[in-house]
Design an enzyme around this catalytic site. Structure first.
Site: not given
Length: 257
Positions: A11, A130
């Site tokens: 990330d 997600d």
């Protein structure tokens, strides 16, 4: 039998690799290029980079670091972050990425998946999903803009229906980010992944929950995913990739050694 893929996830925020828990409380864990080179040398099968604030800030990710990564590693890598058009994707792929991944922009405009498929081919197009398990309703729900806890919100889609739709639109691969498991190292959500595997006729990558080498064995054997993505266990040296691959092989899971 195809080898299962081990995929470190990085990330990215403000040019640094960060990691949170359940998509919150991100802390800096290292430099992008340094970590990418280390993972490539350690035997990772591919890497995934998410510039987590790009979609929230309504901008394309910084393509400069993409070019730097491409010059220094020799394994495939996928990039995500604010890719909202064919032109955006072209900029990323031209800098050397092997695949692009879209998540919130696909929810905002699903036809983007087909446009990318038609322009670059199925093999380039990854859709990240997600998915949040609602314990009250027992449903799996799709969330968007999860790179910022203040912007994250539920979408109109349930996970199963969105999985079907993105396949119909031409996605070449799905990364299922199980939000309830993210960063807590309690194992992958095998129940959810198994349900999605039944609906999914393209490669499916598990994400969220890796805490031990046994977790990887379990997710590959029990949910039959094609790859497993993990972050904190690799970033914090809880698991060594070479040792993990040997452990998989010893447990009758095909892995590239």
């Amino acid at each position: 039998m195809l080898s299962k893929r081990i995929i470190p996830c990085l990330d990215v925020k403000d040019g640094q690799v960060v990691k949170g828990v359940k998509f919150k409380g991100h802390e800096v864990v290292g430099d992008i290029l340094t970590m990418a080179k280390a993972y490539s040398e350690a035997g990772a099968d591919e890497l995934v980079f998410y510039e987590i604030s790009a979609s929230v800030e309504k901008r394309l990710l910084d393509v400069n670091w993409v070019e730097s990564i491409a010059r220094h590693i020799d394994i495939p890598f996928c990039v995500a972050g604010g890719i909202k058009s064919v032109a955006d994707a072209a900029r990323v792929l031209e800098r050397g990425a092997d695949k692009i991944s879209i998540n919130s922009p696909a929810i905002a405009r699903p036809e983007l998946i087909k446009e990318l498929h038609d322009e670059f081919g199925k093999q380039c197009v990854v859709v990240g999903i997600d998915s949040f398990y609602d314990e009250v309703t027992g449903e799996y729900l799709v969330y968007q803009l999860t790179g910022d806890p203040n912007a994250s919100s539920r979408t109109r889609y349930k996970t199963q229906e969105w999985v079907k739709r993105v396949q119909d639109l031409g996605a070449g691969e799905i990364v299922l980010n199980c939000m309830n498991q993210d960063g807590v190292r309690n194992g992958y959500d095998i129940e959810q992944l198994s349900k999605i595997r039944e609906l999914c006729n393209i490669p499916l990558i598990a994400s969220g929950g890796a805490g031990s080498m046994q977790d990887f064995v379990d997710v590959f054997k029990q949910s039959e995913v094609d790859g497993a993505l993990a972050a904190s266990v690799f970033h914090k040296n809880v698991i060594n990739i070479g040792e993990l691959k040997q452990f998989l092989t010893n447990n009758q899971v095909a892995a590239r050694l």
